[in-house]
Design a protein around this motif. Structure first.
Motif, PDB file in Angstrom:
ATOM      1  N   VAL A 167      -9.599   2.991  10.095  1.00  0.00           N
ATOM      2  CA  VAL A 167     -10.223   1.057   9.438  1.00  0.00           C
ATOM      3  C   VAL A 167     -10.373   0.672   8.077  1.00  0.00           C
ATOM      4  O   VAL A 167     -11.134  -0.066   8.267  1.00  0.00           O
ATOM      5  N   TRP A 168     -10.336   1.536   7.281  1.00  0.00           N
ATOM      6  CA  TRP A 168     -10.573   1.067   5.872  1.00  0.00           C
ATOM      7  C   TRP A 168      -8.902   0.136   4.985  1.00  0.00           C
ATOM      8  O   TRP A 168      -8.405   0.080   6.185  1.00  0.00           O
ATOM      9  N   GLY A 169      -9.143   0.362   4.141  1.00  0.00           N
ATOM     10  CA  GLY A 169      -7.980  -0.338   3.986  1.00  0.00           C
ATOM     11  C   GLY A 169      -7.208   0.658   3.473  1.00  0.00           C
ATOM     12  O   GLY A 169      -5.995  -0.529   3.128  1.00  0.00           O
ATOM     13  N   ASN A 170      -6.827   1.620   3.746  1.00  0.00           N
ATOM     14  CA  ASN A 170      -6.536   2.672   2.788  1.00  0.00           C
ATOM     15  C   ASN A 170      -5.315   2.413   3.618  1.00  0.00           C
ATOM     16  O   ASN A 170      -5.204   2.379   5.082  1.00  0.00           O
ATOM     17  N   ASN A 171      -3.742   2.662   2.794  1.00  0.00           N
ATOM     18  CA  ASN A 171      -2.285   2.666   3.959  1.00  0.00           C
ATOM     19  C   ASN A 171      -1.379   3.053   3.057  1.00  0.00           C
ATOM     20  O   ASN A 171      -1.815   4.369   1.368  1.00  0.00           O
ATOM     21  N   GLN A 172      -0.304   3.431   2.868  1.00  0.00           N
ATOM     22  CA  GLN A 172       0.521   3.993   2.696  1.00  0.00           C
ATOM     23  C   GLN A 172       1.658   2.750   1.505  1.00  0.00           C
ATOM     24  O   GLN A 172       1.846   1.732   1.726  1.00  0.00           O
ATOM     25  N   PRO A 173       1.790   2.635   0.032  1.00  0.00           N
ATOM     26  CA  PRO A 173       1.222   3.992  -0.826  1.00  0.00           C
ATOM     27  C   PRO A 173      -0.392   4.836  -1.399  1.00  0.00           C
ATOM     28  O   PRO A 173      -0.686   5.364  -1.762  1.00  0.00           O
ATOM     29  N   VAL A 174      -1.366   3.620  -0.895  1.00  0.00           N
ATOM     30  CA  VAL A 174      -2.400   3.661  -1.706  1.00  0.00           C
ATOM     31  C   VAL A 174      -3.285   4.457  -0.943  1.00  0.00           C
ATOM     32  O   VAL A 174      -4.508   3.460   0.245  1.00  0.00           O
ATOM     33  N   CYS A 231     -14.208  -1.855 -11.883  1.00  0.00           N
ATOM     34  CA  CYS A 231     -12.938  -2.822 -12.852  1.00  0.00           C
ATOM     35  C   CYS A 231     -12.465  -1.199 -12.922  1.00  0.00           C
ATOM     36  O   CYS A 231     -11.314  -1.478 -12.578  1.00  0.00           O
ATOM     37  N   GLU A 232     -12.747  -0.177 -13.525  1.00  0.00           N
ATOM     38  CA  GLU A 232     -11.668   0.735 -14.557  1.00  0.00           C
ATOM     39  C   GLU A 232     -11.445   1.552 -13.353  1.00  0.00           C
ATOM     40  O   GLU A 232     -10.251   1.670 -13.343  1.00  0.00           O
ATOM     41  N   ARG A 233     -12.581   1.756 -12.456  1.00  0.00           N
ATOM     42  CA  ARG A 233     -11.630   3.517 -11.222  1.00  0.00           C
ATOM     43  C   ARG A 233     -10.829   2.422 -10.584  1.00  0.00           C
ATOM     44  O   ARG A 233      -9.987   2.591  -9.963  1.00  0.00           O
ATOM     45  N   PHE A 234     -10.940   0.731 -10.693  1.00  0.00           N
ATOM     46  CA  PHE A 234     -10.355   0.062  -9.828  1.00  0.00           C
ATOM     47  C   PHE A 234      -9.050  -0.532  -9.936  1.00  0.00           C
ATOM     48  O   PHE A 234      -7.499   0.102  -9.132  1.00  0.00           O
ATOM     49  N   ILE A 235      -9.453  -0.064 -11.371  1.00  0.00           N
ATOM     50  CA  ILE A 235      -8.272  -0.212 -11.811  1.00  0.00           C
ATOM     51  C   ILE A 235      -6.904   1.319 -12.453  1.00  0.00           C
ATOM     52  O   ILE A 235      -5.637   0.921 -11.890  1.00  0.00           O
ATOM     53  N   ILE A 236      -7.462   2.246 -12.498  1.00  0.00           N
ATOM     54  CA  ILE A 236      -6.228   3.553 -12.348  1.00  0.00           C
ATOM     55  C   ILE A 236      -6.166   3.728 -11.227  1.00  0.00           C
ATOM     56  O   ILE A 236      -5.109   4.488 -10.910  1.00  0.00           O
ATOM     57  N   ILE A 237      -6.686   3.618 -10.290  1.00  0.00           N
ATOM     58  CA  ILE A 237      -6.612   4.596  -8.618  1.00  0.00           C
ATOM     59  C   ILE A 237      -5.607   3.655  -8.310  1.00  0.00           C
ATOM     60  O   ILE A 237      -4.829   4.275  -7.575  1.00  0.00           O
ATOM     61  N   VAL A 238      -5.930   1.618  -8.349  1.00  0.00           N
ATOM     62  CA  VAL A 238      -5.624   1.012  -7.317  1.00  0.00           C
ATOM     63  C   VAL A 238      -4.028   0.470  -7.825  1.00  0.00           C
ATOM     64  O   VAL A 238      -2.906   0.900  -6.931  1.00  0.00           O
ATOM     65  N   THR A 239      -3.168   0.384  -9.281  1.00  0.00           N
ATOM     66  CA  THR A 239      -2.476   0.214  -9.901  1.00  0.00           C
ATOM     67  C   THR A 239      -1.458   0.988  -9.721  1.00  0.00           C
ATOM     68  O   THR A 239      -0.358   0.502  -9.398  1.00  0.00           O
ATOM     69  N   SER A 240      -1.701   2.488 -10.204  1.00  0.00           N
ATOM     70  CA  SER A 240      -0.626   3.408 -10.047  1.00  0.00           C
ATOM     71  C   SER A 240      -0.410   3.424  -8.664  1.00  0.00           C
ATOM     72  O   SER A 240       0.598   4.379  -9.003  1.00  0.00           O
ATOM     73  N   LEU A 241      -1.495   3.177  -7.570  1.00  0.00           N
ATOM     74  CA  LEU A 241      -0.947   4.052  -6.000  1.00  0.00           C
ATOM     75  C   LEU A 241       0.271   3.208  -5.598  1.00  0.00           C
ATOM     76  O   LEU A 241       0.903   2.964  -4.838  1.00  0.00           O
ATOM     77  N   LEU A 257       9.140   4.040  -7.187  1.00  0.00           N
ATOM     78  CA  LEU A 257      10.111   3.508  -6.330  1.00  0.00           C
ATOM     79  C   LEU A 257       9.960   2.236  -5.754  1.00  0.00           C
ATOM     80  O   LEU A 257       8.816   2.315  -5.532  1.00  0.00           O
ATOM     81  N   PRO A 258      10.458   0.988  -6.423  1.00  0.00           N
ATOM     82  CA  PRO A 258       9.453  -0.520  -5.616  1.00  0.00           C
ATOM     83  C   PRO A 258      10.197  -0.749  -3.905  1.00  0.00           C
ATOM     84  O   PRO A 258       9.098  -0.880  -3.584  1.00  0.00           O
ATOM     85  N   SER A 259      10.870   0.412  -3.315  1.00  0.00           N
ATOM     86  CA  SER A 259      10.944  -0.077  -2.252  1.00  0.00           C
ATOM     87  C   SER A 259       9.219   0.988  -1.651  1.00  0.00           C
ATOM     88  O   SER A 259       8.800   0.407  -0.148  1.00  0.00           O
ATOM     89  N   SER A 260       8.684   1.229  -1.916  1.00  0.00           N
ATOM     90  CA  SER A 260       7.638   1.997  -1.390  1.00  0.00           C
ATOM     91  C   SER A 260       6.218   1.163  -2.382  1.00  0.00           C
ATOM     92  O   SER A 260       5.588   1.864  -1.501  1.00  0.00           O
ATOM     93  N   THR A 290      -6.030  -3.998   0.177  1.00  0.00           N
ATOM     94  CA  THR A 290      -7.077  -4.984   0.110  1.00  0.00           C
ATOM     95  C   THR A 290      -8.015  -3.976   1.054  1.00  0.00           C
ATOM     96  O   THR A 290      -7.974  -3.644   2.174  1.00  0.00           O
ATOM     97  N   PRO A 291      -9.239  -4.268   0.928  1.00  0.00           N
ATOM     98  CA  PRO A 291     -10.263  -3.572   0.855  1.00  0.00           C
ATOM     99  C   PRO A 291     -11.038  -4.590   2.470  1.00  0.00           C
ATOM    100  O   PRO A 291     -10.767  -5.693   2.535  1.00  0.00           O
ATOM    101  N   THR A 292     -11.095  -3.600   3.563  1.00  0.00           N
ATOM    102  CA  THR A 292     -11.487  -4.217   4.786  1.00  0.00           C
ATOM    103  C   THR A 292     -13.265  -4.192   4.989  1.00  0.00           C
ATOM    104  O   THR A 292     -14.005  -3.570   4.418  1.00  0.00           O
ATOM    105  N   TRP A 293     -13.300  -5.442   6.041  1.00  0.00           N
ATOM    106  CA  TRP A 293     -15.411  -5.006   5.839  1.00  0.00           C
ATOM    107  C   TRP A 293     -15.976  -3.850   6.160  1.00  0.00           C
ATOM    108  O   TRP A 293     -17.071  -3.525   5.375  1.00  0.00           O
TER     109      TRP A 293
END
Length: 466
Positions: free
Chosen positions: A72-79, A390-400, A405-408, A413-416
């Protein structure tokens, strides 16, 4: 010709203006115990209602997560890591100022820590409690969390010590234990003062139970000083080790943007940076509401702003070195992450907000007018905490989200539910902090009295020399 005491330049390290000179022991007792015995006002109840409402969101979010699973969280592949780890690292960082103010400044005999250490220690405890929730929920099956501890297992199912998750468990549990002991030991003389000034038998019994039979004898003070100093010595390496271990969660991987040796010192500096900002955020309204301006003076606030400036410069240096190393290595993945993805990618707005809050904002404290302006420092401290999130968001989300691989690639997007749990931990933190302000002296009474006595002796000697 020698200079007299009156005309000699002031020593910047001399503890002047740390307690208003007109106070004596009786007036300090009245000032520092008043908010415990005084009936809370409407403002306290309104804030308490607000934080309890936010805490309700935490209950809703956690209950829904346990019932339905972390899907139910926004976590997905690859994040795979998202709000849970972002908020974990953010809360751990906020908890660092308490240990730094209490332990390291105590060992360096910095007198300006005296009136603010209790606030900072309480903040540390509550922040680490909030942080501990996230890795627990992130496992997906928190009821098996005991597998992470090396308990005597007849099945031979030992923790995987090569896993950063296990490192986090050991770091956070050690940090919470030592911080709680340090906070409680410092409270014992003040709990005895509350016991002795109690107006009902129930209050006297409860505070007396926690005061552990304190009578203020020479032997008691001797044992107290030794225990406090030993715990300060134990806490000091934790300031460096805990957030260093948290940074290893990222640095031991091979992802672009994470695989960096600068992470440990850069994370520690960022933690102290956000922690001091949170102390300012909390202490500015609290000192006004509790009437503590004579004890938490402008000198205290200015010194904390200087620490924010210094650690902010270290964080800015860390950002520059990340970009320099990416360019110097000529690694296409690193260069893409730092120069394209973060600055112009789907999360560019968060990146530039981080730069504005963490790089530009602290530099206003070069100017004394800004360092001593209550509204400016309070707004700046909130901006710093937004920037560090925001720093923690950028470090984690942008790298993942965009790795090798562009195909992955994928967008997170976070959920409620994510927002409910995050806002809920803010509510938990606020609720615990308001209860702390109601039932425990917000300032260490015994330490302030000791400092006041030292200052009176210093003034007397200076007048005698004059």
């Amino acid at each position: 010709m020698g200079q007299t005491a009156a005309t000699a330049p002031l020593d910047p390290l001399e503890p002047r203006d740390l307690v208003a000179p007109h106070h004596d022991d009786k007036s300090l007792n009245e000032t520092l115990l008043d908010h415990v015995w005084r009936k809370p006002g409407k403002g306290w109840f309104m804030l308490f209602g607000l934080t309890l409402s936010a805490l309700g969101l935490l209950v809703i979010g956690v209950t829904y997560t346990l019932a339905r699973g972390i899907g139910v969280w926004g976590n997905n592949q690859p994040v795979g890591w998202a709000f849970d780890i972002i908020n974990f690292v953010w809360w751990v960082g906020i908890g660092h100022a308490g240990t730094l103010i209490s332990a390291i400044l105590l060992l360096f005999q910095q007198k300006w820590r005296t009136s603010i250490n209790r606030f900072a220690e309480a903040m540390t405890l509550f922040a680490v409690m909030c942080a501990g929730l996230f890795p627990l929920l992130h496992t997906g099956r928190p009821w098996f969390a005991f597998w992470l501890f090396p308990y005597p297992s007849t099945l031979g199912a030992w923790p995987q010590f090569r896993s950063p998750l296990v490192w986090d468990v050991f770091a956070i549990s050690t940090y919470l234990t030592v911080s709680a002991l340090f906070w409680f030991v410092g409270l014992i003389p003040d709990l005895a003062a509350l016991r002795d000034s109690s107006k009902t038998k129930l209050q006297r019994t409860i505070y007396g139970l926690f005061a552990l039979g304190w009578r203020g004898s020479g032997r008691h003070w001797h044992n107290y000083k030794i225990a406090y100093l030993l715990l300060a010595g134990l806490s000091t390496p934790l300031v460096v080790s805990v957030h260093t271990i948290v940074s290893f969660d990222f640095a031991v991987s091979l992802l672009p943007g994470w695989h960096a040796t600068i992470f440990p010192p850069y994370f520690v500096a960022g933690a102290v940076f956000s922690g001091f900002a949170m102390v300012i955020t909390l202490i500015v309204p609290a000192r006004k509401y509790l009437g503590l301006r004579d004890v938490i003076t402008d000198r205290h606030l200015e010194n904390m702003n200087k620490v924010i400036l210094a650690t902010g410069l270290i964080v800015s240096y860390g950002y520059m070195m990340e970009h320099f190393v990416a360019w110097y290595s000529q690694n296409q993945y690193e260069m893409w992450t730092f120069y394209v993805n973060r600055a112009t990618g789907p999360y560019a707005g968060v990146y530039w907000l981080m730069i504005a809050c963490n790089v530009i904002t602290p530099n206003i404290f070069w100017f004394k007018k800004c360092r001593t302006s209550i509204p400016i420092m309070w707004v700046a401290s909130i901006a710093v905490n937004i920037g560090m999130w925001c720093e923690r968001f950028i470090i984690i989300v942008t790298s993942l989200s965009q790795d090798f691989l562009p195909s992955s690639w994928g967008i997170y997007t976070p959920t409620w539910v994510d927002w409910c749990i995050y806002i809920g931990t803010l509510g938990l933190f606020g609720t615990l902090f308001l209860l702390f302000l109601k039932f425990v002296p917000a300032v260490a009474i015994s330490e302030v009295k000791e400092l006041q006595l030292e200052l009176k002796h210093a003034r007397h000697n200076s007048h005698g020399a004059h």
